[in-house]
Design an enzyme around this catalytic site. Sequence first.
Site, PDB file in Angstrom:
ATOM      1  N   GLU A 146       0.840  -1.208   0.000  1.00  0.00           N
ATOM      2  CA  GLU A 146       0.000   0.000   0.000  1.00  0.00           C
ATOM      3  C   GLU A 146       0.874   1.257   0.000  1.00  0.00           C
ATOM      4  O   GLU A 146       2.083   1.194   0.136  1.00  0.00           O
ATOM      5  CB  GLU A 146      -0.895   0.023   1.247  1.00  0.00           C
ATOM      6  CG  GLU A 146      -2.344  -0.372   1.001  1.00  0.00           C
ATOM      7  CD  GLU A 146      -3.149   0.726   0.306  1.00  0.00           C
ATOM      8  OE1 GLU A 146      -2.543   1.727  -0.138  1.00  0.00           O
ATOM      9  OE2 GLU A 146      -4.374   0.585   0.203  1.00  0.00           O
ATOM     10  N   ARG A 192      -7.035   1.459  13.596  1.00  0.00           N
ATOM     11  CA  ARG A 192      -5.677   1.890  13.264  1.00  0.00           C
ATOM     12  C   ARG A 192      -5.686   2.953  12.166  1.00  0.00           C
ATOM     13  O   ARG A 192      -6.699   3.180  11.495  1.00  0.00           O
ATOM     14  CB  ARG A 192      -4.831   0.702  12.798  1.00  0.00           C
ATOM     15  CG  ARG A 192      -5.326   0.073  11.498  1.00  0.00           C
ATOM     16  CD  ARG A 192      -4.320  -0.942  10.964  1.00  0.00           C
ATOM     17  NE  ARG A 192      -4.801  -1.601   9.763  1.00  0.00           N
ATOM     18  CZ  ARG A 192      -4.702  -1.094   8.535  1.00  0.00           C
ATOM     19  NH1 ARG A 192      -4.156   0.097   8.352  1.00  0.00           N
ATOM     20  NH2 ARG A 192      -5.149  -1.773   7.489  1.00  0.00           N
ATOM     21  N   ASN A 239      -4.843   4.214   8.530  1.00  0.00           N
ATOM     22  CA  ASN A 239      -4.753   3.555   7.231  1.00  0.00           C
ATOM     23  C   ASN A 239      -4.034   4.476   6.240  1.00  0.00           C
ATOM     24  O   ASN A 239      -2.902   4.860   6.463  1.00  0.00           O
ATOM     25  CB  ASN A 239      -6.140   3.153   6.733  1.00  0.00           C
ATOM     26  CG  ASN A 239      -6.078   2.121   5.624  1.00  0.00           C
ATOM     27  OD1 ASN A 239      -5.249   1.207   5.653  1.00  0.00           O
ATOM     28  ND2 ASN A 239      -6.940   2.241   4.637  1.00  0.00           N
ATOM     29  N   ASN A 298      -9.561   5.704   3.235  1.00  0.00           N
ATOM     30  CA  ASN A 298      -8.657   5.223   2.204  1.00  0.00           C
ATOM     31  C   ASN A 298      -8.147   6.345   1.299  1.00  0.00           C
ATOM     32  O   ASN A 298      -7.717   7.378   1.779  1.00  0.00           O
ATOM     33  CB  ASN A 298      -9.323   4.103   1.394  1.00  0.00           C
ATOM     34  CG  ASN A 298      -8.482   2.843   1.415  1.00  0.00           C
ATOM     35  OD1 ASN A 298      -7.265   2.892   1.262  1.00  0.00           O
ATOM     36  ND2 ASN A 298      -9.119   1.708   1.612  1.00  0.00           N
ATOM     37  N   ASP A 351     -10.200   1.752  -3.339  1.00  0.00           N
ATOM     38  CA  ASP A 351      -9.120   1.730  -2.357  1.00  0.00           C
ATOM     39  C   ASP A 351      -8.309   3.022  -2.449  1.00  0.00           C
ATOM     40  O   ASP A 351      -8.855   4.093  -2.282  1.00  0.00           O
ATOM     41  CB  ASP A 351      -8.255   0.484  -2.601  1.00  0.00           C
ATOM     42  CG  ASP A 351      -7.485   0.047  -1.378  1.00  0.00           C
ATOM     43  OD1 ASP A 351      -6.950   0.918  -0.673  1.00  0.00           O
ATOM     44  OD2 ASP A 351      -7.395  -1.169  -1.114  1.00  0.00           O
TER      45      ASP A 351
END
Length: 314
Positions: free
Chosen positions: A21, A115, A117, A169, A222
């Site tokens: 990512e 958490r 991201n 995201n 995403d």
Amino acid sequence: MSQNLKIEEITNKVQRCELLEGPHWDVELQSLYFVDILGPAIFRYCYKNREIYRATIKDKEETRIGFIIPVDNNTTEFVVGLGKELTIIKWDGKSVQATVVEVLAKVDSNIDEYRINDGKCDPHGLVYFGTMGDPIDKTLSEKLPGSLYRYDVLSKSLVNMRDRIGIGNGLTWNEKLGKFYYIDSVTRNIKVFDYDSLSGNFSNEEVLIDFSKTHTESFLPDGMTIDENGLIYVATWNGSKIIIIDSTTKTIKNEIIFPTAKITSAAFGGPNLDILYVTTAIGHNNAKVGSAGGLFKVTGPNIKGPEMIKFKMY
């Protein structure tokens, strides 16, 4: 559009990871930085020698890593989303271990799987990031425990920009139009806001594209990036493609099809910023299928983006 583009995997079978990512291209060092969230690990792909360097973070080997962004005017420090903490780490880009040098802030949550991201810097070097709940929680769409934050370097504190987010995201800016774009994967749409570059605030929320209406497939949007013409490139989790959107007409222009399903994010890089680097994932079930979990590059006509912005600490 895929017919006119060349798609190549940079990684080999051994280098593929669970959940790549957050790609960020560093113009100064001609390197691509990215993370394996579930590894957890940080990486640097050096364009010059085509090598990939991997490191873990000392005393945080089990803490999931959301993103990594170079610090401006510093070749060995990075701002990193590390679990629930926004941190500064030191890494020379080659060693197998990095170290935390400062915790800038911590998000307020008692949820175990909560958490940080995805994160990115705006045109002025302010870092924004989203948080998320447990992705396998079937009630996540009802709870929406996440938030979107901006780190204020003057007060050294977090500014809560938006609440009720499932999986914070992709995010990107169009400075010319004064727009900010944001994805909550759970809602399956892209939101667009008017962006005030002086204050860093945004307003007038609208839905740019609702994928539940434009596509029958059940993929999740995403990460994303923007090109020099203002087109938005959206990665699709379980969609095997990047969707290209014209933000002014709110229409889908094209798609880039990949040989693997979980496309996580993208960033423009290379010496001329005409290479689209794309991260992918194996997924939470660790099912190794084809080139899943690899790092790819896309080249061809009309592929070029703006320089990515580093984190300005002062």
